[in-house]
Design a protein around this motif. Structure first.
Motif, short mmCIF file in Angstrom:
data_model
loop_
_atom_site.label_atom_id
_atom_site.label_comp_id
_atom_site.label_asym_id
_atom_site.label_seq_id
_atom_site.Cartn_x
_atom_site.Cartn_y
_atom_site.Cartn_z
N ASP A 60 0.60 -1.50 0.00
CA ASP A 60 -0.08 0.01 -0.11
C ASP A 60 0.41 1.32 0.13
OD1 ASP A 60 -2.16 1.83 0.67
OD2 ASP A 60 -2.50 1.35 2.07
N TYR A 63 2.49 2.15 3.61
CA TYR A 63 1.51 2.40 4.42
C TYR A 63 1.13 0.96 5.59
CZ TYR A 63 -0.06 7.35 4.21
OH TYR A 63 -0.33 8.29 4.70
N HIS A 103 -2.40 -0.78 11.98
CA HIS A 103 -1.65 -2.29 10.89
C HIS A 103 -0.33 -2.05 10.54
CE1 HIS A 103 -3.22 0.88 8.30
NE2 HIS A 103 -2.14 0.52 7.32
N PHE A 148 -10.64 -2.28 1.61
CA PHE A 148 -10.29 -2.34 -0.16
C PHE A 148 -11.33 -3.63 -0.68
CE2 PHE A 148 -5.42 -0.84 0.94
CZ PHE A 148 -6.37 0.69 1.09
N PHE A 167 -8.06 -3.28 6.08
CA PHE A 167 -7.52 -2.60 4.05
C PHE A 167 -6.54 -3.70 3.69
CE2 PHE A 167 -7.04 1.00 7.89
CZ PHE A 167 -7.53 2.13 6.80
N MET A 171 -2.24 -6.27 4.97
CA MET A 171 -1.40 -4.95 6.26
C MET A 171 -2.69 -5.59 7.21
SD MET A 171 -2.19 -2.41 3.42
CE MET A 171 -2.55 -0.54 4.52
N ARG A 201 0.78 12.44 11.61
CA ARG A 201 -0.25 12.59 11.60
C ARG A 201 -0.14 11.11 11.42
NH1 ARG A 201 -2.22 8.69 6.87
NH2 ARG A 201 -4.64 9.76 5.74
N ASP A 203 -2.35 7.88 11.19
CA ASP A 203 -2.68 7.51 10.19
C ASP A 203 -4.15 6.49 10.70
OD1 ASP A 203 -3.05 6.23 7.09
OD2 ASP A 203 -2.67 4.01 8.11
N ALA A 204 -5.15 6.00 10.29
CA ALA A 204 -6.61 5.41 10.32
C ALA A 204 -6.56 5.09 11.72
CB ALA A 204 -6.26 3.95 9.94
N GLU A 259 -6.28 10.78 11.61
CA GLU A 259 -7.16 10.54 10.66
C GLU A 259 -8.41 10.02 10.60
OE1 GLU A 259 -6.98 8.90 6.29
OE2 GLU A 259 -6.21 7.48 8.02
N HIS A 334 -3.10 12.48 -0.55
CA HIS A 334 -2.89 11.12 -1.84
C HIS A 334 -3.98 10.14 -1.97
CE1 HIS A 334 -2.82 10.17 2.52
NE2 HIS A 334 -2.22 8.51 1.78
N ASP A 335 -5.12 10.12 -1.31
CA ASP A 335 -6.37 9.36 -1.36
C ASP A 335 -7.52 9.67 -2.24
OD1 ASP A 335 -4.61 7.58 0.82
OD2 ASP A 335 -5.46 8.86 2.42
N ARG A 420 -7.36 7.03 -6.21
CA ARG A 420 -6.01 7.60 -5.86
C ARG A 420 -4.82 7.78 -6.38
NH1 ARG A 420 -5.70 4.76 0.42
NH2 ARG A 420 -4.39 3.15 -1.06
N ARG A 424 -1.28 10.68 -7.10
CA ARG A 424 -0.23 10.29 -6.78
C ARG A 424 0.67 9.95 -8.13
NH1 ARG A 424 -2.39 5.14 -3.08
NH2 ARG A 424 -3.44 6.48 -1.59
C1 NOJ Z 1 -5.02 6.10 5.64
C2 NOJ Z 1 -3.86 6.74 3.74
O1 NOJ Z 1 -4.79 7.89 3.68
C3 NOJ Z 1 -3.83 5.51 2.64
O2 NOJ Z 1 -3.16 6.08 1.84
C4 NOJ Z 1 -4.09 3.80 3.68
O3 NOJ Z 1 -4.15 3.47 2.04
C5 NOJ Z 1 -4.61 3.92 4.43
N1 NOJ Z 1 -4.74 4.68 5.89
C6 NOJ Z 1 -4.54 2.45 5.32
O4 NOJ Z 1 -2.60 2.88 5.89
#
Ligand code: NOJ
Length: 565
Positions: A60, A63, A103, A148, A167, A171, A201, A203-204, A259, A334-335, A420, A424
């Motif tokens: 990923d 990530y 993760h 996903f 995800f 992961m 930041r 993540d998740a 996030e 980036h998403d 996404r 990128r």
């Molecule tokens: C949020 C991130 O912005 C994304 O790019 C990623 O795929 C997921 N969290 C899992 O880490």
């Protein structure tokens, strides 16, 4: 007044793989970021958030972390990171890293151990469960879907059991109930802070707790429903964050931006990040990211911003956080799709791009610009499914294709619009070979419009989008309007649904921010105000007639005003 250093910041998000390639292997790298620090300083930002560059098998795009204390080879080395931190700090730029705590990669040593046997000391670092037997078949412990696509569980034959992964299969989710996991992840954060970074930041982060393992409600024929509520914003997340805050964030005065995904209400946003929450400094939410008809169309020309919804969302968050908390301000990351292709107008890229920039930068909070936004980069024109690199775009394409197997073109268009990978693509530095991103063919996609849309060209033109961003940042950081732009109260002004007008007030200063989201002419009554000064606009001339501002397509104006009582 509650005042922290990040309230004075303007951030810039870097996706390292596609930012700048210093060594000609076609992939952006840490040295590339170092080389562009002067560029960022010139733009005016004083904080960069860098997406993961940790050692990773890149399922990923980073990530999926294999080693939190090392750098993935293609991005450089630990020496490069230390140099980057040093040089950024010398230029007055702070550094925020992704802290991936929900993760790891399945190649992380903890998981390699964990899957070996049921009694392995690392077994409980992850979430394992036996399967169920239904009609003689072994199936997942619950029907929960993953972000996903497919199940939120993956089968592992070594121990004949399932591990949770919301995800990708590569992961596996960490088990935060295990104190050893909490402590190990605290160690990760502490180490990076000791190495000099200024914050994270997270993540998740809203997914660190799980509901009881019971099936989610499914539609007929739906095998794996994606029910956010089974693993989002559940009570224990707050316990974990309080612990992180107490042991890490508050000790270092670092910024911690969570996030919190699309399922976090404003109330839960406040629970995470109100000034007195003792958890996070702010949260990225996504309520404002989908205020259009993107999910219903396949032709990008049919895209229509729902300005009413957008205003409602901004107003609700700005109002709820008044005096109580702080917000990051970002259009995309980036998403998400590129801004011009999402909320802008392809016929008026310059005017709509400037208007959108003004809308965001004049609100209360810390702005974050996503790389390439400052020059108006657009979505990639996908014409082949093989162009998708992102794991979730590939899954989405396959899903659409399964729904309509006879229409691969439609599947490609649908997946392409939301992919996404759009965000990128390689950064467009110049009109030279490979857009000046690399001297070899870039590994990330390169948008063919780079000859028209690039940094070099915009730096030569004072009227470009780039200079508009620079001016907005200067107004916020260095002008005498600094206080009102940074701290002022926000008030939405009622208008029709083509306009977004708001006011900012701080002590005796008032700003009026007028934005048109329309191709058609619009007007706005300014009779209640005495216009003192124009701070920034996106047209050379403002038309005022009979106390009405006559707005051209996507016109945007910031006035310093006095209210006429
Ligand atoms: C949020 C991130 O912005 C994304 O790019 C990623 O795929 C997921 N969290 C899992 O880490």
């Amino acid at each position: 007044m509650h005042q922290k250093w990040w309230m004075e910041s303007v951030g810039y998000q870097i996706y390292p793989k596609s930012f700048y390639d210093s060594n000609g292997d076609g992939i952006g790298d840490l040295k590339g970021i170092i080389e562009k620090l002067d560029y960022l300083k010139e733009l005016g930002v004083n904080l960069i958030w860098i997406c993961p560059f940790y050692d990773s098998p890149m399922d990923d795009n980073g990530y999926d972390v294999r080693n939190y204390f090392d750098v993935q080879e293609m991005f450089g080395s630990m020496e490069d990171v230390h140099e980057l931190i040093k040089q950024a700090h010398e230029k007055g730029i702070k550094i925020v890293l992704d802290y991936v705590l929900n993760h790891t990669s399945d190649e992380h040593p903890w998981f390699i151990e964990s899957r070996k046997s049921k009694d392995n000391p690392y077994r409980d670092y992850y979430i394992w469960h036996d399967g169920r037997t239904v009609d003689g078949h072994k199936i997942e412990p619950t029907n929960w879907g993953s972000f996903f696509g497919g199940s939120a569980w993956a089968y592992d034959e070594v121990t004949d059991s399932y591990y949770m992964k919301i995800f990708s299969n590569k992961m596996p989710d960490l088990n935060w109930k295990n104190e050893k996991v909490q402590d190990a992840m605290i160690e990760v954060a502490k180490t990076w802070l000791n190495w000099g970074v200024d914050g994270f930041r997270l993540d998740a982060v809203s997914h660190l707790d799980r509901a009881p393992f019971e099936d989610a409600k499914a539609l007929p024929n739906e095998k794996y429903p994606l029910d956010w509520f089974k693993f989002s914003n559940l009570p224990k997340v707050h316990d974990y964050l309080k612990k992180l805050n107490q042991e890490v964030f508050s000790v270092h005065d670092c910024v911690a931006i969570g996030e919190v995904g699309g399922s976090a209400s404003i109330e839960s946003g406040l629970n995470y990040s109100a000034f007195d929450s003792n958890e996070l400094s702010m949260v990225f939410s996504f309520d404002h990211n989908w205020c259009n008809n993107l999910s219903d169309i396949i032709n990008p020309k049919k895209l229509k911003t729902n300005v009413k919804d957008l205003k409602t969302v901004f107003n609700a968050w700005q109002t709820a956080f008044k005096d109580r908390g702080w917000l990051p301000l970002n259009w995309l990351n980036h998403d998400q799709p590129r801004l011009i292709s999402h909320y802008g107008d392809y016929k008026y890229p310059l005017q709509s791009g400037k208007m959108l920039a003004t809308v965001l930068h004049m609100m209360r909070g810390t702005p974050f610009i996503y790389q390439g936004e400052e020059i108006g980069m657009t979505n990639y024109p996908f014409d082949d499914a093989a162009q998708f690199n992102d794991v979730s775009s590939i899954a989405a394409y396959q899903y659409y294709l399964e729904q309509e197997p006879d229409d691969p073109v439609k599947a490609l268009k649908r997946a392409g619009l939301r992919s996404r990978d759009n965000a990128r693509t390689a950064m467009q530095w110049s009109n030279k070979l490979f857009a000046g991103f690399s001297y070899q063919k870039p590994i990330p996609l390169l948008n063919p419009n780079y000859k028209k849309v690039n940094v070099q060209k915009q730096l030569k033109n004072q009227n470009s989008l780039w200079y508009h961003y620079q001016k907005l940042i200067q107004l916020r950081r260095f002008s005498i309007q600094h206080d009102v732009i940074t701290l002022g109260d926000f008030e939405l002004i009622e208008t029709n649904d083509e306009l977004y007008v708001y006011k900012r007030t701080f002590q005796d200063q008032t700003l009026l921010i007028i934005n048109s989201f329309s191709r058609k002419k619009q007007s706005f009554d300014v009779s209640p105000y005495e216009i003192v000064e124009t701070l920034i606009t996106n047209y050379p001339k403002t038309n005022i007639k009979d106390q009405k501002i006559l707005l051209k397509p996507y016109e945007s104006i910031v006035f310093k005003v006095k209210e006429i009582l």
